[in-house]
Design an enzyme around this catalytic site. Structure first.
Site, PDB file in Angstrom:
ATOM      1  N   ASP A  10       0.833  -1.124  -0.154  1.00 44.80           N
ATOM      2  CA  ASP A  10      -0.177  -0.102   0.111  1.00 44.80           C
ATOM      3  C   ASP A  10       0.979   1.335   0.034  1.00 44.80           C
ATOM      4  O   ASP A  10       0.850   1.767   1.175  1.00 44.80           O
ATOM      5  CB  ASP A  10      -0.954  -0.029   1.081  1.00 44.80           C
ATOM      6  CG  ASP A  10      -0.255  -0.020   2.399  1.00 44.80           C
ATOM      7  OD1 ASP A  10       0.973  -0.274   2.504  1.00 44.80           O
ATOM      8  OD2 ASP A  10      -1.002   0.326   3.553  1.00 44.80           O
ATOM      9  N   ASP A  15       6.786   1.360   1.999  1.00 48.26           N
ATOM     10  CA  ASP A  15       6.594   0.336   0.740  1.00 48.26           C
ATOM     11  C   ASP A  15       7.369   0.542  -0.277  1.00 48.26           C
ATOM     12  O   ASP A  15       7.881  -0.484  -1.040  1.00 48.26           O
ATOM     13  CB  ASP A  15       5.128   0.327   0.621  1.00 48.26           C
ATOM     14  CG  ASP A  15       4.106   0.194   1.612  1.00 48.26           C
ATOM     15  OD1 ASP A  15       3.628  -1.208   1.733  1.00 48.26           O
ATOM     16  OD2 ASP A  15       3.994   1.155   2.471  1.00 48.26           O
ATOM     17  N   ASN A  39      -2.630   2.828   3.579  1.00 49.26           N
ATOM     18  CA  ASN A  39      -1.952   3.970   3.874  1.00 49.26           C
ATOM     19  C   ASN A  39      -2.819   5.221   3.250  1.00 49.26           C
ATOM     20  O   ASN A  39      -2.862   6.217   3.773  1.00 49.26           O
ATOM     21  CB  ASN A  39      -0.575   4.007   3.186  1.00 49.26           C
ATOM     22  CG  ASN A  39       0.643   3.294   4.299  1.00 49.26           C
ATOM     23  OD1 ASN A  39       0.269   3.204   5.552  1.00 49.26           O
ATOM     24  ND2 ASN A  39       1.313   2.636   3.791  1.00 49.26           N
ATOM     25  N   THR A 121       3.098  -6.050   2.850  1.00 46.66           N
ATOM     26  CA  THR A 121       3.387  -4.887   3.443  1.00 46.66           C
ATOM     27  C   THR A 121       2.240  -3.848   3.875  1.00 46.66           C
ATOM     28  O   THR A 121       2.830  -2.838   4.017  1.00 46.66           O
ATOM     29  CB  THR A 121       4.989  -4.328   2.948  1.00 46.66           C
ATOM     30  OG1 THR A 121       4.188  -3.753   1.434  1.00 46.66           O
ATOM     31  CG2 THR A 121       5.925  -5.101   2.626  1.00 46.66           C
ATOM     32  N   PHE A 162      -0.518  -0.456  12.474  1.00 45.36           N
ATOM     33  CA  PHE A 162      -1.424  -0.099  11.426  1.00 45.36           C
ATOM     34  C   PHE A 162      -1.981  -1.458  10.724  1.00 45.36           C
ATOM     35  O   PHE A 162      -3.163  -1.440  10.451  1.00 45.36           O
ATOM     36  CB  PHE A 162      -0.777   0.910  10.607  1.00 45.36           C
ATOM     37  CG  PHE A 162      -1.452   1.600   9.555  1.00 45.36           C
ATOM     38  CD1 PHE A 162      -2.506   2.248   9.835  1.00 45.36           C
ATOM     39  CD2 PHE A 162      -1.284   1.168   8.256  1.00 45.36           C
ATOM     40  CE1 PHE A 162      -3.278   2.905   8.863  1.00 45.36           C
ATOM     41  CE2 PHE A 162      -1.858   1.493   7.355  1.00 45.36           C
ATOM     42  CZ  PHE A 162      -3.118   2.398   7.531  1.00 45.36           C
ATOM     43  N   ASN A 163      -1.092  -2.031  10.078  1.00 49.73           N
ATOM     44  CA  ASN A 163      -1.560  -2.996   9.071  1.00 49.73           C
ATOM     45  C   ASN A 163      -2.179  -4.008   9.573  1.00 49.73           C
ATOM     46  O   ASN A 163      -3.380  -4.580   9.084  1.00 49.73           O
ATOM     47  CB  ASN A 163      -0.150  -3.925   8.447  1.00 49.73           C
ATOM     48  CG  ASN A 163       0.427  -2.932   7.585  1.00 49.73           C
ATOM     49  OD1 ASN A 163      -0.011  -1.830   7.069  1.00 49.73           O
ATOM     50  ND2 ASN A 163       1.598  -3.196   7.268  1.00 49.73           N
ATOM     51  N   HIS A 235       9.969   0.238   7.866  1.00 44.80           N
ATOM     52  CA  HIS A 235       9.216  -1.022   8.212  1.00 44.80           C
ATOM     53  C   HIS A 235       9.332  -2.068   7.163  1.00 44.80           C
ATOM     54  O   HIS A 235       9.858  -3.198   7.227  1.00 44.80           O
ATOM     55  CB  HIS A 235       7.898  -0.844   8.445  1.00 44.80           C
ATOM     56  CG  HIS A 235       7.370   0.303   9.591  1.00 44.80           C
ATOM     57  ND1 HIS A 235       7.502   0.065  11.042  1.00 44.80           N
ATOM     58  CD2 HIS A 235       7.056   1.491   9.454  1.00 44.80           C
ATOM     59  CE1 HIS A 235       7.181   0.997  11.654  1.00 44.80           C
ATOM     60  NE2 HIS A 235       6.766   1.886  10.724  1.00 44.80           N
ATOM     61  N   ASP A 236       8.829  -1.738   5.924  1.00 44.98           N
ATOM     62  CA  ASP A 236       8.387  -2.700   4.959  1.00 44.98           C
ATOM     63  C   ASP A 236       9.550  -3.381   4.324  1.00 44.98           C
ATOM     64  O   ASP A 236       9.754  -4.336   4.009  1.00 44.98           O
ATOM     65  CB  ASP A 236       7.413  -2.002   3.914  1.00 44.98           C
ATOM     66  CG  ASP A 236       6.030  -1.818   4.453  1.00 44.98           C
ATOM     67  OD1 ASP A 236       5.791  -2.263   5.394  1.00 44.98           O
ATOM     68  OD2 ASP A 236       5.560  -0.798   3.996  1.00 44.98           O
TER      69      ASP A 236
HETATM   70  C1  BDR Z   1       3.172   0.053   8.715  1.00 39.88           C
HETATM   71  O1  BDR Z   1       2.201   0.578   8.409  1.00 39.88           O
HETATM   72  C2  BDR Z   1       2.244   1.627   7.166  1.00 39.88           C
HETATM   73  O2  BDR Z   1       1.953   2.913   7.553  1.00 39.88           O
HETATM   74  C3  BDR Z   1       3.513   1.353   6.757  1.00 39.88           C
HETATM   75  O3  BDR Z   1       3.620   1.480   5.398  1.00 39.88           O
HETATM   76  C4  BDR Z   1       4.113   0.038   7.429  1.00 39.88           C
HETATM   77  O4  BDR Z   1       3.519  -0.985   6.234  1.00 39.88           O
HETATM   78  C5  BDR Z   1       3.913   0.287   9.881  1.00 39.88           C
HETATM   79  O5  BDR Z   1       2.962   0.197  10.858  1.00 39.88           O
HETATM   80 CA    CA Z   2       2.896  -0.646   4.079  1.00 40.35          CA
END
Ligand code: BDR
Ligand code: CA
Length: 306
Positions: A10, A15, A39, A121, A162-163, A235-236
């Site tokens: 996303d 990402d 996102n 991701t 978040f994910n 993160h991703d």
């Molecule tokens: C995840 O949430 C999104 O905002 C980022 O792209 C990442 O995949 C981190 O919590």
């Molecule tokens: Ca992401």
């Protein structure tokens, strides 16, 4: 030997950097990119995936858009982190390539064969739909490396990452599927911060390097302001890095369940590291990371994309 991968994403600053890391690394071969709402809305995340592939000169990689909302909830985006476009910071050109006229779940089903690693991701909506529409994929999908969840913290709420939070029902379905899942969560991504120093190192390193530096300028401001971090977690990209070099992240086998019915803890990934529930382990969970080696890998690889 190169591991074939598919990224379901996303984009999203991290990402986008994850895609670039994959393209710059001979240990993996990116076979397709699928997009999901997370996102930002699906039209924006799809456009952003196309922009990133075009920037890297890889319009040959197929892109398919998937779910525009979570399985059973309204979409909650992260515009406060990624901006209105989902990739705020650099000037984004209009992509000349288009996404395929198939649903992401169908492109995933077509692309996944034994040996292909699926790297989601974003929220797991497309992956849950893949399992629902193509149950036979369970027999040939031997690895999912997901950036999402956390053992001990949250980012969108105190309890949830978040994910996992955006589509907890999808995350629960994927974790219950029996397919081997590796969870690269906040416990490890927050330990590896991409600093202004890293951004400066890349700013002069060609188009991709400059793009990553400009993404980081925007992304970092959020992490400084909100968390007091001296950098931003990419993160991703750590999920992709884990496929490139599985020695970067230390994992432990554990049972992971996702909370789907709680006012305070919705989307929480409950990780039973001590085995107190007796529930069978269903995931490898990232517990530690060699941050320096990861950031060096990330910067050196992006610089080669010049
Ligand atoms: C995840 O949430 C999104 O905002 C980022 O792209 C990442 O995949 C981190 O919590
Ligand atoms: Ca992401």
């Amino acid at each position: 030997m190169s591991t074939p991968i598919v990224i379901d994403c996303d984009p999203g600053h991290d990402d986008a950097i994850a895609i670039l890391l994959a393209l710059a690394s001979s240990e993996v071969e990116l076979r397709a990119v699928t997009t999901v709402a997370g996102n930002q809305t699906l039209d924006k995340t799809t456009r952003n995936a196309l922009v990133v592939l075009e920037l890297a000169g890889r319009t040959d990689i197929p892109v398919a858009a998937g779910a525009d909302a979570p399985l059973r909830r309204p979409l909650r985006t992260a515009a406060h982190v990624h901006g209105e476009t989902g990739l705020d910071g650099p000037v984004l050109p209009e992509p000349s390539a288009r996404s395929l006229d198939v649903h992401a779940a169908d492109l995933l089903a077509e692309t996944i064969e034994p040996g292909v690693v699926l790297v989601p991701t974003g929220p797991l909506t497309n992956v849950a739909l893949l399992l629902e529409r193509h149950p036979d994929v369970r027999d040939r999908l031997d690895a999912i490396v997901w950036m999402g969840g956390a053992i001990g913290e949250g980012n969108v709420t105190p309890a949830a990452e978040f994910n996992a939070f955006v589509d907890p029902e999808a995350a629960a379905a994927v974790l219950a599927s029996g397919i081997p899942v590796t969870m690269i969560g906040l416990d490890v991504t927050h330990k590896a911060l991409f600093t202004r120093g890293h951004a400066e190192r890349l700013r002069g390193a060609g188009r991709a390097g400059r793009f990553v530096a400009e993404l980081s300028d925007f992304f970092q401001r959020f992490h400084e302001r909100s968390y007091g971090f001296d950098g931003s977690p990419i993160h991703d990209a750590l999920a992709v890095a884990h496929v490139i070099d599985p020695t970067l992240v230390t994992t432990r086998r554990a049972n992971v369940e996702v909370e789907t019915a709680s006012q305070l803890c919705d989307g929480r990934t409950v990780v039973d590291l001590r085995g107190v529930t007796g529930r069978p382990a269903n995931a490898e969970v990232g517990v530690d990371v060699d941050a320096e080696r990861f950031l060096e890998l990330l910067c050196s690889r992006i610089a080669t994309l010049a």
